[in-house]
Design an enzyme around this catalytic site. Structure first.
Site, PDB file in Angstrom:
ATOM      1  N   ALA A 145      38.476  42.381  37.791  1.00 25.60           N
ATOM      2  CA  ALA A 145      37.980  43.490  38.576  1.00 25.60           C
ATOM      3  C   ALA A 145      36.944  44.402  37.604  1.00 25.60           C
ATOM      4  O   ALA A 145      36.219  45.193  37.996  1.00 25.60           O
ATOM      5  CB  ALA A 145      39.006  44.386  39.019  1.00 25.60           C
ATOM      6  N   LYS A 146      36.910  44.231  36.160  1.00 26.70           N
ATOM      7  CA  LYS A 146      36.199  44.929  35.094  1.00 26.70           C
ATOM      8  C   LYS A 146      36.006  46.524  35.552  1.00 26.70           C
ATOM      9  O   LYS A 146      34.895  46.652  35.251  1.00 26.70           O
ATOM     10  CB  LYS A 146      34.658  44.098  35.227  1.00 26.70           C
ATOM     11  CG  LYS A 146      34.717  42.691  34.628  1.00 26.70           C
ATOM     12  CD  LYS A 146      33.394  42.173  34.418  1.00 26.70           C
ATOM     13  CE  LYS A 146      33.603  40.780  33.957  1.00 26.70           C
ATOM     14  NZ  LYS A 146      33.910  39.750  34.935  1.00 26.70           N
ATOM     15  N   ARG A 147      37.147  46.881  35.869  1.00 23.27           N
ATOM     16  CA  ARG A 147      37.119  48.328  36.164  1.00 23.27           C
ATOM     17  C   ARG A 147      36.702  49.150  34.968  1.00 23.27           C
ATOM     18  O   ARG A 147      37.423  48.749  33.871  1.00 23.27           O
ATOM     19  CB  ARG A 147      38.445  48.723  36.939  1.00 23.27           C
ATOM     20  CG  ARG A 147      38.690  48.161  38.241  1.00 23.27           C
ATOM     21  CD  ARG A 147      37.611  48.350  39.278  1.00 23.27           C
ATOM     22  NE  ARG A 147      37.972  48.082  40.496  1.00 23.27           N
ATOM     23  CZ  ARG A 147      37.175  46.995  41.025  1.00 23.27           C
ATOM     24  NH1 ARG A 147      36.493  46.234  40.560  1.00 23.27           N
ATOM     25  NH2 ARG A 147      37.816  46.679  42.280  1.00 23.27           N
ATOM     26  N   ASP A 149      29.299  43.917  36.656  1.00 24.87           N
ATOM     27  CA  ASP A 149      29.333  42.437  36.615  1.00 24.87           C
ATOM     28  C   ASP A 149      27.960  41.749  36.722  1.00 24.87           C
ATOM     29  O   ASP A 149      27.113  42.638  36.859  1.00 24.87           O
ATOM     30  CB  ASP A 149      30.610  41.834  37.551  1.00 24.87           C
ATOM     31  CG  ASP A 149      31.406  40.650  36.929  1.00 24.87           C
ATOM     32  OD1 ASP A 149      30.557  39.737  36.302  1.00 24.87           O
ATOM     33  OD2 ASP A 149      32.506  40.650  36.854  1.00 24.87           O
TER      34      ASP A 149
END
Lengths: 284, 284
Positions: free
Chosen positions: A95-97, B99
């Site tokens: 999710a690369k939050r 992303d």
């Protein structure tokens, strides 16, 4: 401790199967169903999990694939995660939050409990430790883990990550040292902390240098196959330390396209997954 | 062009009302309903929008508040956005997605079309231009905008953002120059590009320096009220350029707690919003 479990799974197979599901990966038999696209994704994912669960270390779901479909897609994200949990398989939420303080606490709640619960979550630390520390209670009390974005394999990684700092180091090396500090309190039996790192496979030499700097960090490595990394590159790392899982998505779950339009696609996914494991193990 | 519209709205009121809805902000009348928490959030948000739509420039939804509740929360996120669209109000999705390439394309699809469609999205550019360029077609063809994280107001901004680079500049200054380059092709009638920046109000002097560096950038400014920024700080910026909307969340939608437990809370939200506008305008 989740990294102990992941490390032990990765000894058997370092493959992280990326369920970055897309409409054009669906076989014709599934495309033809009178279901929502999210329902088709779930059926596709479950079939792949059934066909590969004994030959992968873990599964990684790129949440963007599901978010793109709105609530229907996120229902599939939830249902796929529930299936993995039922099977006892490790799930990584990609999710690369990246947010801080009480907001990051809400992300931790959202991704370490409830509908979207995963074992490990990818996060972005541009905002500093405030973007990571809200997850700490989940690492120590709920057996969860993080992968912090460190050195990615895309071309524009040079825009910032590879820029040189005043002290002569690159930005990503400064991030690396921070990851080591942040994780120091959560080292498990196998020596790895609960805070891992995402490092691409595009620059194998830079990766080997990072290994020296981060002896207690477990890595999530994208870039195998479609992005150019090879089994030999990975084996060179594994000769130093079995410190990583290696992700492939399109190369495993999209390989059947143009070949197989029916339920037989799962055999091709399994073959490709076995071939990836062998492509790494042959060099060890 | 969305930044033209936002600029013109901000001339009338620079307030960005943050719908960072939380359970403890709900009045007792709503808490008592036999609804899901997400349904309560939606009713709360709609009442606030009705009470403030003529006195704010835009609304910002912190998606983490909704993601924390899983599908129920994201249903509220969708329904609140639909209500704003129906009213013709500008919606900012504070998702800080970060992303690259085909994955970022999926985030663009997810947040600029369908269930979660917003007018402007916050993004994280740690991965470089590859994390921003997939949104470009939406900026030019669908009238959408971005706010890239630049210099945030949290304490650990110093971990990386404020570190000095080899050339003597800070990392966030390097990010600032990139934002200027990336946005150059999308400048609108008012002179602002479709790629704005998130800059906290904690360091007013650093902000004034950024203004010189980024004359074509529109800013989303968190940090008013709860995080320490004052109307006077903002007015000092506005005397140079009316280049920003200023977000407040808790200070506006949480102020009624402990005072008002029924539907009358919306009057307090309106009063607080008017007071915030006045707190800025009095210094101009």
């Amino acid at each position: 401790m989740i990294m102990d479990k992941l490390y032990r799974e990765a000894l058997k197979s370092p493959v992280c199967l990326g369920l970055d599901t897309k409409e054009n990966f669906l076989p014709a038999t599934l495309k033809a169903k009178d279901w929502s696209l999210g329902e088709k994704y779930t059926a596709f994912n479950k079939a792949i999990i059934d066909a590969t669960e004994d030959i992968v270390a873990c599964y990684k779901l790129q949440i963007a694939c599901y978010e793109a479909l709105g609530l229907d897609g996120l229902t599939s994200y939830r249902d796929t995660l529930a299936y993995l949990k039922q099977k006892g398989k490790i799930a990584i939420g990609d999710a690369k939050r990246g947010d801080i303080s009480s907001t990051a606490e809400l992300y931790a709640q959202g991704h370490f409990t409830g509908d979207f619960e995963v074992d490990l979550l990818t996060v972005n630390a541009y905002m500093g430790e405030d973007a990571v520390s809200p997850y700490y209670p989940y690492l120590t009390e709920k057996n969860k883990g993080l992968f912090v974005l460190l050195h990615t394999s895309n071309q524009s990684a040079r825009d910032f990550q590879e820029q040189e700092m005043k002290n002569g180091e690159k930005l990503y090396e400064m991030v690396a040292d921070a990851i080591d500090r942040w994780g120091a309190a959560t080292r498990g039996e196998e020596g790895f902390s609960a805070i891992g790192a995402v490092v691409g496979l595009t620059y194998p030499e830079a990766f080997l240098e990072l290994l020296q700097r981060l002896p207690h960090t477990f890595f999530l490595v994208p870039g195998y196959g479609a992005q150019g990394g090879t089994g030999k590159d990975i084996a060179a790392i594994f000769k130093q330390s079995r410190c990583a899982v290696v992700n492939s998505s399109r190369g495993l779950i999209g390989a059947h396209c143009q070949i197989c339009e029916d339920d037989g696609f799962v055999h091709i996914v399994r073959e490709k997954t076995l071939a990836m494991r062998e492509d790494i193990f042959q060099w060890l």
